[in-house]
Design a protein around this motif. Structure first.
Motif, short mmCIF file in Angstrom:
data_model
loop_
_atom_site.label_atom_id
_atom_site.label_comp_id
_atom_site.label_asym_id
_atom_site.label_seq_id
_atom_site.Cartn_x
_atom_site.Cartn_y
_atom_site.Cartn_z
N HIS A 174 59.54 106.14 7.38
CA HIS A 174 59.18 107.56 7.44
C HIS A 174 60.32 108.45 6.93
O HIS A 174 60.10 109.44 6.23
N LYS A 175 61.54 108.08 7.28
CA LYS A 175 62.70 108.88 6.91
C LYS A 175 62.90 108.92 5.40
O LYS A 175 63.08 110.00 4.80
N THR A 176 62.88 107.75 4.75
CA THR A 176 63.09 107.70 3.30
C THR A 176 61.92 108.34 2.55
O THR A 176 62.12 108.98 1.51
N LEU A 177 60.72 108.16 3.07
CA LEU A 177 59.55 108.75 2.43
C LEU A 177 59.61 110.28 2.49
O LEU A 177 59.35 110.97 1.50
N ALA A 178 59.96 110.79 3.66
CA ALA A 178 60.08 112.25 3.83
C ALA A 178 61.20 112.80 2.94
O ALA A 178 61.07 113.87 2.34
#
Length: 372
Positions: A174-178
């Motif tokens: 989720h962090k890298t995608l965001a």
């Protein structure tokens, strides 16, 4: 219908089980039969194509559908569930043969299937029984096989593997995608296509378009503070994005694959019949690929060998070459097509196939009609 029921009121008597199963069902069958009459007349006038489509449902039952395509459009003809026999050439042939009899052998120009070995076996059986009907491969499937074959060459496979690993890493957290969406202004990398390879190509294209934003992301303070930047996969993604040779490879892949992907979109579209364009478009794609690789034979020959191998007896049949010759788009731009011995010989072969017993008609078509 619901408005009419509401106006009548709650006392409306529902149809009986007999009326639903007999009276109304028969009326619907008759209505559908009448809707199909123009299609069947079109089959008699200009001929038609029978198309097969095999697939598996959620219960892993093998289903085969048969559809009939003509100038007016495509209609569903029948479907059979035959898990035990579905992959046997004999079963496919028998099912298609029954369809040919229903449509009328004199109305059927060709059978279209994918390139699976069982379908090729069925094609041989059909050719023995009905030599006047051509068995043709799906152009979409054939081009996809070309693209997949080229993608397996080490030079391109290495780039595609790195691009896939980078994409999977970004979308896995989720962090890298965001973070990625923040730097690309909410634009995604992964893009769906008509086939699995088309999706891979579009993703490469998307990566190339977002090259600057991805570099900014992986050199930002936000990335430095991200816990995933210290992982093995995070470091690998970082090295990929900042590697100049990777982006050079992506650009090369796009140049090599683009002509075939453009061709794939053309044959997969419904806006016009594509058979009359296939032969020439393949040749044009080969020339574009040569130019993309600097006309270096060592670089382009392995690619052209794959295209030639996948094309042989699939997209260069007598039906394809005849459609190419009779396509005004090419003939009126280059009358030398008529002097191509390979193409003119194919015309003679096709006429002999369609009218095997009528030698006078064969001669009239080749010597009188064709020159006109």
């Amino acid at each position: 219908m619901l408005e009419a029921i509401g106006q009548f009121g709650c006392a409306l008597p529902p149809p009986t089980r007999y009326e639903m199963g007999e009276t109304y069902l028969k009326k619907e069958v008759d209505r559908t039969t009448n809707l199909l009459k123009p299609y069947k007349e079109e089959w008699k006038t200009n001929g038609c194509t029978i198309m097969t489509d095999a697939w598996s449902d959620r219960k892993i039952r093998s289903i085969m559908n048969l559809c009939v395509n003509s100038k007016l459009g495509t209609i569903f003809l029948s479907s059979t569930e035959s898990s035990d026999e579905a992959h046997m050439s004999e079963h496919i042939y028998e099912y298609v043969e029954a369809c040919i009899k229903e449509v009328g052998p004199e109305n059927v120009v060709q059978i279209v299937t994918d390139n699976a070995s069982n379908n090729m076996g069925a094609a041989k059986l059909l050719n023995e029984k009905r030599p006047t009907i051509v068995w043709t491969s799906y152009a979409t499937h054939t081009i996809t096989l070309m693209l997949e074959g080229i993608a397996m060459l080490p030079r391109y496979q290495k780039v595609i593997t790195k691009a896939k690993a980078l994409t999977v890493f970004i979308y896995a957290h989720h962090k890298t995608l965001a973070m990625m969406r923040n730097f690309t202004k909410k634009r995604d990398i992964v893009r769906p296509g008509v086939t699995r390879f088309a999706s891979a190509f579009l993703t490469l294209q998307s990566l190339a378009d977002k090259k600057a934003q991805l570099k900014q992301m992986f050199t930002s303070d936000e990335w430095e503070k991200c816990k995933f930047s210290k992982t093995v996969k995070g470091k690998s993604a970082y090295n990929t994005v900042l590697n100049t040779s990777f982006w050079t490879g992506v650009a090369l892949c796009l140049k090599v694959f683009a002509p075939l992907v453009k061709f794939l979109r053309m044959v997969d579209a419904d806006w016009k019949p594509s058979m009359g364009f296939i032969y020439s478009e393949i040749k044009s794609a080969e020339e574009e690929i040569k130019n993309a690789l600097g006309n270096n034979k060592k670089d382009y020959q392995p690619v052209l060998d794959i295209i030639s191998k996948k094309m042989r007896n699939r997209l260069d049949t007598k039906l394809h070459l005849t459609a190419y010759l009779l396509n005004p788009f090419y003939l009126y731009n280059n009358s030398e097509i008529l002097d191509d011995i390979n193409v003119s010989n194919v015309i003679v072969d096709l006429v002999g196939t369609i009218y095997p017993e009528d030698h006078n008609l064969q001669n009239h078509i080749v010597t009188v009609e064709l020159p006109v």
